[in-house]
Design an enzyme around this catalytic site. Structure first.
Site, PDB file in Angstrom:
ATOM      1  N   CYS A  52       0.870  -1.177   0.000  1.00 32.48           N
ATOM      2  CA  CYS A  52       0.000   0.000   0.000  1.00 32.48           C
ATOM      3  C   CYS A  52       0.907   1.228   0.000  1.00 32.48           C
ATOM      4  O   CYS A  52       2.133   1.085  -0.122  1.00 32.48           O
ATOM      5  CB  CYS A  52      -1.007  -0.002   1.154  1.00 32.48           C
ATOM      6  SG  CYS A  52      -0.307   0.158   2.805  1.00 32.48           S
TER       7      CYS A  52
HETATM    8  O1  LIG Z   1      -1.814   2.258   5.268  1.00 34.48           O
HETATM    9  C1  LIG Z   1      -2.512   2.599   4.321  1.00 34.48           C
HETATM   10  C2  LIG Z   1      -1.946   2.835   2.988  1.00 34.48           C
HETATM   11  O2  LIG Z   1      -0.767   3.568   3.015  1.00 34.48           O
HETATM   12  C3  LIG Z   1      -2.911   3.370   1.953  1.00 34.48           C
HETATM   13  O3  LIG Z   1      -2.352   3.064   0.724  1.00 34.48           O
HETATM   14  C4  LIG Z   1      -3.183   4.857   2.076  1.00 34.48           C
HETATM   15  O4  LIG Z   1      -3.839   5.122   3.295  1.00 34.48           O
HETATM   16  C5  LIG Z   1      -4.056   5.347   0.921  1.00 34.48           C
HETATM   17  O5  LIG Z   1      -5.269   4.699   1.017  1.00 34.48           O
HETATM   18  P1  LIG Z   1      -6.550   5.291   0.289  1.00 34.48           P
HETATM   19  O6  LIG Z   1      -6.249   5.173  -1.173  1.00 34.48           O
HETATM   20  O7  LIG Z   1      -7.646   4.394   0.760  1.00 34.48           O
HETATM   21  O8  LIG Z   1      -6.678   6.712   0.736  1.00 34.48           O
END
Ligand SMILES: O=C[C@H](O)[C@H](O)[C@H](O)COP(=O)(O)O
Length: 158
Positions: free
Chosen positions: A74
């Site tokens: 992520c």
């Molecule tokens: O720990 C979470 C990760 O770094 C995610 O990739 C980050 O929070 C972005 O997530 P979203 O696209 O749901 O905002």
């Protein structure tokens, strides 16, 4: 040397919440090495997916034995590693450099590699994967600590 080895028949569950540049590099490298990829999350659907689901699904594949080990990605690498570690039997380690990856296998018997899609470049991903793949045995002096961790996982206490 790992560079000359291939791993036919070995299955790796690879999940990401988004299609970071490192995702392609990881999948390409593993395929070159003969691994069978089980895609999860954005790698499977081609669109962003929630990181808790990605971490959980990869964790389940590893814990059930459907995958030999897993990779979760992520933006930071933290969310997917936390989610994967909620699955009993999973030892996910966030490793954004090769020495950490080597230690995670050697001293923690980690079975899921977590990567940051923001930090890890293609070159660094290769270094990390080579260290991870080539470290096949635990350091026996850590066996007791790893057993304690497994008990904690099973029973919720040491
Ligand atoms: O720990 C979470 C990760 O770094 C995610 O990739 C980050 O929070 C972005 O997530 P979203 O696209 O749901 O905002």
């Amino acid at each position: 040397m790992v560079l000359n080895m291939t791993f036919p028949g070995k299955r790796v569950a690879v999940g990401s919440d988004d299609l970071y540049p490192v995702v392609n590099a990881v999948v390409r490298y593993l395929k070159e090495k003969g691994f069978e990829i089980i895609p999860v999350g954005a790698i499977k659907t081609g669109k962003p997916e929630p990181w808790p689901i990605v971490g959980y699904e990869v964790g389940e594949l590893v814990a059930s034995g459907k995958a030999d080990w897993g990779i979760v990605i992520c933006y930071t690498g933290t969310g997917v590693s936390i989610a994967a570690n909620k699955v009993r039997g999973v030892r996910a380690a966030l490793c954004n450099d090769a020495e950490t990856a080597r230690g995670a296998r050697l001293w923690n018997n980690a079975n899921v590699l977590a990567l940051s899609g923001r930090l890890v470049t293609e070159y660094v991903a290769k270094e990390i994967l080579e260290a991870w793949i080539s470290t096949t045995k635990i350091d026996e002096s850590e066996a007791r600590n790893i057993e304690m961790l497994e008990k904690l996982d099973r029973e919720g206490k040491i």
